[in-house]
Design a protein around this motif. Structure first.
Motif: not given
Ligand code: KG4
Ligand code: ZN
Length: 341
Positions: A116, A120, A141-143, A168, A172, A185-186, A189, A270-271, A273-274, A302
């Motif tokens: 995975h 990315h 990311s979240g993980g 992330g 959260d 996160g969003p 932000d 994912g982060v 996107a910040n 993802d």
């Protein structure tokens, strides 16, 4: 419809059920993402049991739609099937993995397990086909929170990683504490845009010390601050927290680029996107005279196009995976740690 060969990608490692078809030259022919955000929102985070069950329900229609949108109807409709085999949630990974194996067997085409995290990296490549190596990738990311030196495709060296929470995850958790809902996160932000990033001096752990990260102390500091000052504006807390995370991420990534002589800094996960992180990375790279590779919003989160693209590359450069391949929730990217520390 693109030419052949076509690779079907499947992604079910967390809370996104996704399928995509990628053609020659890494052209994304179709990409379908079914988000489970609404399903998990009322629990304030991803519930692994629910995620696994939702993948079972969603995957067949999502794959069918990806194939239909790609106009892939021949026999076989695609020439290989790639799927995320880790890292991620065990139950969720297994849904995608067994589905991909079944399709590959039925169509008698190669099956490829994809990391995975490597996916990315390919997401960045889909957005910036002219990437030049070496590159430092900040995968947040979240993980995961990792700094990787990419010497070329398939050649990864770990520079540093988080010792506790992922970036992330910190977003959260702080969002949940501030009552901002999920995904955090969003929300952080958004609310931080109206706050004062200097309102609270939150800790910058390990700031000048190597390339590893630590965010759990920061999360505790946020909780303690709000407990002591319940009247504090959530926007100020969010802005100060975000500032602390981004400052550490960018400082270490920038140092890594300088130490390794990398040509650029690539954001992934994912982060990425910040909005503050994107802006600071662009500014830092401009100042340092290196390329800033910031993925589009769709390529931060993802998706299966990145998995299909990574699978396509793996297939050209190595053997397909055996059908006995298992899911590895802790699969790691890159072998040994690099010496640029
Ligand atoms: O890569 P991703 O979609 O899934 C994982 O593999 O973990 O990343 C999801 C993470 C979540 O923790 C989410 O809160 C965070 O990315 N995230 C953000 C933003 N958008 C998503 N964090 C900070 N700011 C954002 N704008
Ligand atoms: Zn991810």
């Amino acid at each position: 419809m693109s030419g052949r060969p076509l690779v079907l990608g499947i992604e079910t490692s967390c809370d996104e059920t996704a399928a995509a078809v990628v053609g020659p030259g890494r052209v994304v022919v179709s990409s379908v993402v079914a988000s489970q955000v609404d399903l998990h929102a009322r629990f304030g985070g991803v519930v692994p049991e629910l995620a696994g069950r939702a993948h079972v329900e969603l995957l067949t229609p999502v794959v069918a739609e990806a194939l239909e949108r790609a106009g892939a109807s021949g026999s076989p409709p695609v020439d290989a099937v790639a799927v995320t085999c880790g890292p991620g949630l065990m139950g969720s990974l297994l849904v995608g993995l067994s589905h991909a194996k079944a399709l590959a067997m039925a169509w008698e085409v190669p099956f490829i397990g994809v990391n995975h995290l490597e996916g990315h990296l390919f997401a960045a490549l889909l957005d910036h086909p002219d990437l030049e190596w070496p590159l430092v990738v900040l995968l947040v990311s979240g993980g995961h929170t990792v700094l990787v030196l990419v010497e070329g495709l398939g050649r990864y060296r770990l520079l540093g990683q988080t010792l506790d929470d992922a970036a992330g995850e910190a977003f959260d958790k702080v969002a949940r504490y501030l009552g901002l809902g999920y995904p955090g996160g969003p929300a952080v932000d958004r609310i931080a845009a109206g706050g004062d990033p200097r309102a609270f001096g939150f800790p910058r752990a390990l700031m000048d010390d190597g390339y590893d990260f630590s965010f759990s102390g920061l999360k505790t500091a946020v909780v303690r601050t709000v407990d002591r000052a319940p009247e504090a504006e959530a926007a100020d807390v969010a802005a100060s927290f975000q500032e602390a995370v981004v400052e550490v991420l960018v400082a270490k990534a920038r140092r890594a680029v300088a130490a390794t002589g990398a040509r650029g800094l690539c954001l992934a996960g994912g982060v990425a996107a910040n909005s503050l992180l994107r802006r600071r990375v662009a500014e830092a790279c401009q100042e340092d005279g290196v390329a800033a590779l910031v993925p589009s919003m769709a390529m931060c989160t993802d998706n299966a196009a990145m998995i299909a693209a990574a699978g396509q590359w793996r297939l050209v450069h190595g053997p397909a995976s055996p059908l006995s391949l298992g899911a590895d929730p802790n699969l790691f990217l890159g072998a040994e740690r690099a010496e640029h520390r």
